[in-house]
Design a protein around this motif. Structure first.
Motif, PDB file in Angstrom:
ATOM      1  N   LEU A 185      26.142 -19.681  27.447  1.00  0.00           N
ATOM      2  CA  LEU A 185      25.568 -18.565  26.979  1.00  0.00           C
ATOM      3  C   LEU A 185      25.280 -17.416  28.135  1.00  0.00           C
ATOM      4  O   LEU A 185      25.381 -16.302  28.088  1.00  0.00           O
ATOM      5  CB  LEU A 185      24.213 -18.807  26.344  1.00  0.00           C
ATOM      6  CG  LEU A 185      24.428 -19.485  24.968  1.00  0.00           C
ATOM      7  CD1 LEU A 185      22.959 -19.524  24.400  1.00  0.00           C
ATOM      8  CD2 LEU A 185      25.150 -18.713  23.931  1.00  0.00           C
ATOM      9  N   ASP A 186      24.958 -17.962  29.326  1.00  0.00           N
ATOM     10  CA  ASP A 186      24.698 -17.169  30.534  1.00  0.00           C
ATOM     11  C   ASP A 186      25.868 -16.672  31.294  1.00  0.00           C
ATOM     12  O   ASP A 186      26.121 -16.133  32.238  1.00  0.00           O
ATOM     13  CB  ASP A 186      23.647 -18.132  31.643  1.00  0.00           C
ATOM     14  CG  ASP A 186      22.355 -17.958  30.815  1.00  0.00           C
ATOM     15  OD1 ASP A 186      22.008 -17.284  30.078  1.00  0.00           O
ATOM     16  OD2 ASP A 186      21.765 -19.429  30.823  1.00  0.00           O
ATOM     17  N   TYR A 204      29.602 -12.654  22.885  1.00  0.00           N
ATOM     18  CA  TYR A 204      28.542 -13.163  22.782  1.00  0.00           C
ATOM     19  C   TYR A 204      27.719 -12.608  21.680  1.00  0.00           C
ATOM     20  O   TYR A 204      26.901 -13.301  20.865  1.00  0.00           O
ATOM     21  CB  TYR A 204      27.474 -12.515  24.051  1.00  0.00           C
ATOM     22  CG  TYR A 204      26.030 -12.789  24.359  1.00  0.00           C
ATOM     23  CD1 TYR A 204      25.883 -13.996  24.683  1.00  0.00           C
ATOM     24  CD2 TYR A 204      25.120 -12.039  23.672  1.00  0.00           C
ATOM     25  CE1 TYR A 204      24.341 -14.338  24.711  1.00  0.00           C
ATOM     26  CE2 TYR A 204      23.617 -12.566  23.798  1.00  0.00           C
ATOM     27  CZ  TYR A 204      23.533 -13.706  24.231  1.00  0.00           C
ATOM     28  OH  TYR A 204      22.063 -13.954  24.560  1.00  0.00           O
ATOM     29  N   GLN A 245      25.903 -14.435  17.697  1.00  0.00           N
ATOM     30  CA  GLN A 245      24.530 -14.128  17.195  1.00  0.00           C
ATOM     31  C   GLN A 245      24.936 -13.659  15.696  1.00  0.00           C
ATOM     32  O   GLN A 245      23.918 -13.627  14.957  1.00  0.00           O
ATOM     33  CB  GLN A 245      24.022 -13.023  17.986  1.00  0.00           C
ATOM     34  CG  GLN A 245      23.633 -13.267  19.219  1.00  0.00           C
ATOM     35  CD  GLN A 245      22.887 -11.944  20.031  1.00  0.00           C
ATOM     36  OE1 GLN A 245      23.476 -10.990  19.782  1.00  0.00           O
ATOM     37  NE2 GLN A 245      21.786 -12.240  20.476  1.00  0.00           N
ATOM     38  N   ARG A 266      15.459 -22.380  23.152  1.00  0.00           N
ATOM     39  CA  ARG A 266      16.135 -21.185  23.847  1.00  0.00           C
ATOM     40  C   ARG A 266      17.110 -20.455  22.899  1.00  0.00           C
ATOM     41  O   ARG A 266      17.424 -19.349  23.031  1.00  0.00           O
ATOM     42  CB  ARG A 266      17.136 -21.972  24.993  1.00  0.00           C
ATOM     43  CG  ARG A 266      18.244 -21.178  25.675  1.00  0.00           C
ATOM     44  CD  ARG A 266      17.694 -20.107  26.688  1.00  0.00           C
ATOM     45  NE  ARG A 266      18.354 -19.215  27.123  1.00  0.00           N
ATOM     46  CZ  ARG A 266      19.485 -19.309  27.756  1.00  0.00           C
ATOM     47  NH1 ARG A 266      19.568 -20.451  28.468  1.00  0.00           N
ATOM     48  NH2 ARG A 266      20.437 -18.199  28.144  1.00  0.00           N
ATOM     49  N   GLU A 307      15.207 -17.793  21.241  1.00  0.00           N
ATOM     50  CA  GLU A 307      14.861 -16.584  22.480  1.00  0.00           C
ATOM     51  C   GLU A 307      16.354 -15.748  22.297  1.00  0.00           C
ATOM     52  O   GLU A 307      16.167 -14.596  22.325  1.00  0.00           O
ATOM     53  CB  GLU A 307      14.823 -17.251  23.868  1.00  0.00           C
ATOM     54  CG  GLU A 307      13.191 -17.757  23.863  1.00  0.00           C
ATOM     55  CD  GLU A 307      13.146 -18.586  25.158  1.00  0.00           C
ATOM     56  OE1 GLU A 307      14.204 -18.459  26.284  1.00  0.00           O
ATOM     57  OE2 GLU A 307      12.361 -19.126  25.718  1.00  0.00           O
ATOM     58  N   GLU A 308      17.321 -16.387  22.129  1.00  0.00           N
ATOM     59  CA  GLU A 308      18.604 -15.514  22.494  1.00  0.00           C
ATOM     60  C   GLU A 308      19.040 -15.015  21.046  1.00  0.00           C
ATOM     61  O   GLU A 308      19.995 -14.512  20.852  1.00  0.00           O
ATOM     62  CB  GLU A 308      19.717 -16.505  22.998  1.00  0.00           C
ATOM     63  CG  GLU A 308      19.697 -17.187  24.123  1.00  0.00           C
ATOM     64  CD  GLU A 308      19.695 -16.001  25.423  1.00  0.00           C
ATOM     65  OE1 GLU A 308      20.352 -15.077  25.257  1.00  0.00           O
ATOM     66  OE2 GLU A 308      19.212 -16.183  26.500  1.00  0.00           O
ATOM     67  N   ARG A 309      18.307 -15.352  20.139  1.00  0.00           N
ATOM     68  CA  ARG A 309      18.576 -15.073  18.642  1.00  0.00           C
ATOM     69  C   ARG A 309      19.741 -15.391  18.018  1.00  0.00           C
ATOM     70  O   ARG A 309      20.549 -15.026  17.270  1.00  0.00           O
ATOM     71  CB  ARG A 309      18.559 -13.572  18.518  1.00  0.00           C
ATOM     72  CG  ARG A 309      17.120 -12.866  18.823  1.00  0.00           C
ATOM     73  CD  ARG A 309      17.005 -11.558  18.282  1.00  0.00           C
ATOM     74  NE  ARG A 309      18.152 -10.607  18.757  1.00  0.00           N
ATOM     75  CZ  ARG A 309      17.963  -9.949  20.272  1.00  0.00           C
ATOM     76  NH1 ARG A 309      16.684 -10.302  20.803  1.00  0.00           N
ATOM     77  NH2 ARG A 309      18.712  -9.251  20.658  1.00  0.00           N
ATOM     78  N   MET A 310      20.018 -16.783  18.576  1.00  0.00           N
ATOM     79  CA  MET A 310      21.327 -17.545  17.967  1.00  0.00           C
ATOM     80  C   MET A 310      20.841 -18.182  16.722  1.00  0.00           C
ATOM     81  O   MET A 310      19.864 -18.805  16.539  1.00  0.00           O
ATOM     82  CB  MET A 310      21.717 -18.575  19.064  1.00  0.00           C
ATOM     83  CG  MET A 310      22.229 -17.722  20.470  1.00  0.00           C
ATOM     84  SD  MET A 310      23.817 -16.772  20.158  1.00  0.00           S
ATOM     85  CE  MET A 310      23.632 -15.873  21.753  1.00  0.00           C
TER      86      MET A 310
END
Length: 390
Positions: free
Chosen positions: A165-166, A243, A247, A273, A276-279
């Protein structure tokens, strides 16, 4: 008082939903992500989906379990199972994927120059984060092709399994970073003349760089950046689109864990996590679960001894010197019950922290999964929606 049972993860409903286009399996290393991804792909194909399983695990387990000698960067069709769908599998080759991007997004002469550059060759095969970034690129390619209606992704075998993801941002920071710009400055300002025009501080810096990494490597970096510069924007744009794709409601993340303290702690981290990433999180798969029998009698009137009673009976027989085999079996039963109880407590702890996360438990298999039949058994276990013990 036992914790409230979590909602059950309905795997069949997930893979039967035609709106589900991508399933991403993530979790710490050694918890069975590859097997889970392969079993999901097989079950979905058996139920009529056209599936490709993408693994970035360099181990050969996926190929072997699907009856292939090896996998490579191109999807291969899997035969030998009953079902209306099709199943393909592939293993990410990060350098080959990087090469394909260069070839597809630059003219032939520039592509040849980049591919032959020593710095590029090192960058494409060993830079930290390249594997995760290329996994994102390959996922985007597979999705854009439209050849499959379901893509199952097995994420990299690392502690930080959400690094992918990063990766786009990290790769962008590296390619756009200050160090790269400084190293490339002579090429962009006219070679030696450019260096003379720079400050004394920069001249001192380049002198140090030359001593540390060598003049030739600095030249290779400068040549690479000059040739690669026009491609930077395309990398960032595609990474951002992939990315955003992750989502969307058509994507589902499955956190995979084994019933062990470290793996369950990592599972909690992944769940937090992803939030937080709205996944979109579908739920938790707990692999290799040892089921705990209950002491109450079944319909035949038989009953199962608790761990404490089994241990006590074994000790009594040992003291009398009688029935050594029976005593050993009782101890084994007690150990199995204690193990199952520990696993149940770990799952209860996860559930208490994440009560809304659906869970499915997959029983420990009698042997390692090494063929389609074994994958089918894991898929059946996933699809039967086993309810974790409360």
């Amino acid at each position: 008082m036992s914790a409230k049972a979590p909602p059950v993860l309905d795997i069949d409903r997930l893979i039967d939903d035609q709106r589900t286009r991508i399933i991403v399996c993530c979790g710490s290393g050694g918890v069975g992500k590859t097997t889970t991804a392969a079993a999901l792909g097989l079950r979905a194909a058996q139920r009529g989906r056209d599936v490709v399983v993408l693994t970035v695990d360099p181990a050969r387990r996926l190929a072997q379990s699907m009856g292939l000698s090896e996998l490579d960067n191109s999807p291969r069709r899997i035969e030998g199972f009953e079902g209306e769908g099709e199943l393909h599998a592939m293993m990410l080759d990060m350098k080959r994927t990087f090469d394909e991007i260069v070839e597809a997004h630059s003219d032939p002469d520039r592509a040849k120059q980049i591919l032959a550059n020593p710095f590029y060759q090192s960058l494409s095969s060993s830079l930290s984060g390249t594997q995760e970034y290329m996994a994102m690129e390959k996922l985007g390619q597979l999705h854009r092709s439209g050849a499959w209606d379901l893509i199952v992704v097995d994420t990299p075998p690392s502690r930080n399994a959400l690094d992918f993801l990063d990766a786009p941002e990290r790769m962008g920071r590296f390619l756009d970073g200050r160090l790269m710009k400084i190293l490339a400055a002579p090429a962009k300002t006219g070679g030696r003349l450019g260096v003379k025009m720079l400050s004394a501080g920069f001249s001192m810096f380049t002198s140090v760089v030359n001593k540390v990494i060598g003049v030739q490597l600095l030249k290779d970096v400068q040549t690479f950046v000059a040739a690669f510069d026009t491609m930077f924007g395309g990398f960032r744009e595609r990474a951002q689109k992939t990315y955003e794709l992750l989502q969307t409601p058509g994507t589902a993340f499955l956190v995979v864990a084994s019933p062990e303290p470290d793996a369950m702690r990592e599972a909690s981290y992944f769940v937090e996590r992803l939030a937080e990433e709205r996944m979109p999180l579908a739920g938790l798969v707990v692999n290799r679960v040892h089921e705990m029998a209950h002491e109450s009698g079944d319909e035949s009137g038989a009953s199962t001894l608790s761990a404490a009673r089994s241990q006590a009976a074994a000790e009594m027989l040992a003291e009398r010197g009688e029935h050594t085999l029976t005593a050993a079996l009782l101890r084994l039963h007690a150990e199995r019950m204690q193990l199952a109880a520990r696993e149940a407590r770990l799952r209860e702890h996860f559930t208490s922290a994440h009560p809304r996360v659906p869970v499915v438990a997959v029983p420990a298999q009698s042997e390692d999964v090494h063929d389609l039949e074994g994958l089918g058994l894991v898929g059946d276990a996933l699809g039967t929606q086993l309810k974790p013990a409360a």
